[in-house]
Write an enzyme that holds these catalytic residues in place. Structure first.
Site, PDB file in Angstrom:
ATOM      1  N   LYS A  60       0.837  -1.198   0.000  1.00  0.00           N
ATOM      2  CA  LYS A  60       0.000   0.000   0.000  1.00  0.00           C
ATOM      3  C   LYS A  60       0.871   1.247   0.000  1.00  0.00           C
ATOM      4  CE  LYS A  60      -0.443   0.317   5.039  1.00  0.00           C
ATOM      5  NZ  LYS A  60      -1.320   0.179   6.206  1.00  0.00           N
ATOM      6  N   ARG A  99       0.668   5.439   1.115  1.00  0.00           N
ATOM      7  CA  ARG A  99      -0.107   6.311   2.011  1.00  0.00           C
ATOM      8  C   ARG A  99       0.407   7.742   1.880  1.00  0.00           C
ATOM      9  NH1 ARG A  99      -2.866   5.147   6.806  1.00  0.00           N
ATOM     10  NH2 ARG A  99      -1.987   3.063   6.956  1.00  0.00           N
ATOM     11  N   GLY A 123     -10.499   2.076   7.590  1.00  0.00           N
ATOM     12  CA  GLY A 123     -10.300   2.306   6.158  1.00  0.00           C
ATOM     13  C   GLY A 123      -9.247   1.388   5.564  1.00  0.00           C
TER      14      GLY A 123
END
Length: 326
Positions: free
Chosen positions: A202, A204, A237
């Site tokens: 991921k 961010r 989330g």
């Protein structure tokens, strides 16, 4: 020979703040004792007052407080409780914080930022704490912020025992929500019969907290029940997007297992609407009845805390708890 020699017995005393008294009561019960009666209230201007209703002189004191919302209020109460013990001549003060407030602020991402997790450790040291005890710190380095012994407990034995009993016969895969928690996922894998590992890649945006930009599954999850493990669920989330990515990659089912159920803001709605089979958490933080839902399973962390407190009190080995069978 001059001087006076006197043999006294150690006294274990357990204290609780008002953030999560149910957990503290369970810990005290498993230790075979009661919580020390405490008066605590706010003055009209919101300042706090704390006083113990029994003598604590010479005691081995364990002060339990969960740093739940409102975090600053409960941290302040925790500090006042420690200061009161120090001034009442407790012999040793162990701060038990099942969830360590400000633990995500463990380093500077950009200039002119505080390292808040270090500040919390300094505050408790100044207040009079001799020892800290916490569960699943967000970053291992926080142990070095406190100038004294730190017992870093892990909820893995409790969570993995439940998962293995309920899902052990299925084809499992253990998934880390990011590359940084691969070591924890490896420990999960060992306890689940060397289940294969995967992780979510991921990105961010550090200027936008609680928001993940992209997810990509690295590892083989197709046709497997994925155990998605993390230390906390805040707004949910990150974890729900990771679950969606796993299902898109062909996972049969997703089980979420996390230690700290912060469940801020939209977390409950996101978890309710997410296509996961079960969300397993512990009670390091209190979950009010209105935030419980069908897919949520809450396991008690009290057995781990009570065993750790007993080991510290009896000068035993806290490390032995890491090897608890799953």
């Amino acid at each position: 020979m001059s001087g006076l020699k006197r043999t006294t017995e150690k006294t274990l005393m357990v204290f609780s703040g008002r953030a999560n008294p149910q957990l503290a009561e369970e810990v005290a019960y498993q230790l075979g004792t009661n919580l020390v009666p405490t008066s605590a209230f706010e003055f009209a201007n919101s300042e706090m007052y704390v006083r113990y209703e029994e003598s604590v002189r010479g005691s081995d004191a364990f002060v339990i407080q969960s740093h739940t919302a409102p975090v600053n209020e409960w941290i302040m109460e925790h500090l006042l409780m420690v200061d009161a013990l120090k001034r009442a001549s407790a012999k040793r003060i162990t701060v038990v914080m099942p969830y360590y407030g400000y633990s995500r602020q463990d380093k500077k991402h950009r200039g002119r930022e505080p390292i808040s997790a270090r500040l919390i450790a300094d505050l408790f040291k100044t207040a009079g704490a001799d020892r800290l005890m916490s569960v699943d710190l967000h970053a291992d380095q926080i142990q070095g912020y406190f100038d004294g012994p730190v017992d870093h407990l892990v909820a893995l034995p409790i969570l993995s025992k439940y998962v293995r009993k309920k899902y052990g016969k299925e084809q499992l895969a253990v998934v880390s929500p990011d590359a940084g928690r691969i070591k924890v996922a490896e420990q999960w894998s060992k306890r689940l019969g060397d289940a294969p590992l995967a992780f979510i890649h991921k990105t961010r945006d550090i200027t936008r907290p609680n928001e993940v930009v992209a997810n990509r599954v690295v590892g083989e999850v197709k046709g497997r029940t994925c155990i998605l493990v993390d230390d906390m669920i805040d707004t949910a989330g990150t974890i729900t997007k990771a679950a969606d990515a796993l299902l898109e990659a062909g996972a049969t089912d997703v089980i979420i297992a996390a230690t700290h159920a912060i469940l801020s803001g939209p977390a409950v709605d996101r978890l309710k609407n997410c296509n996961v089979r079960e969300i397993i958490v512990t009670n390091t933080l209190p979950i009010p009845p209105e935030r419980h839902f069908d897919k949520l399973t809450e396991l008690s962390i009290a057995p781990l805390l009570s065993q750790a407190i007993r080991e510290v009190f009896e000068d035993g080995s806290v490390t032995s708890l890491f090897d608890m069978p799953s």
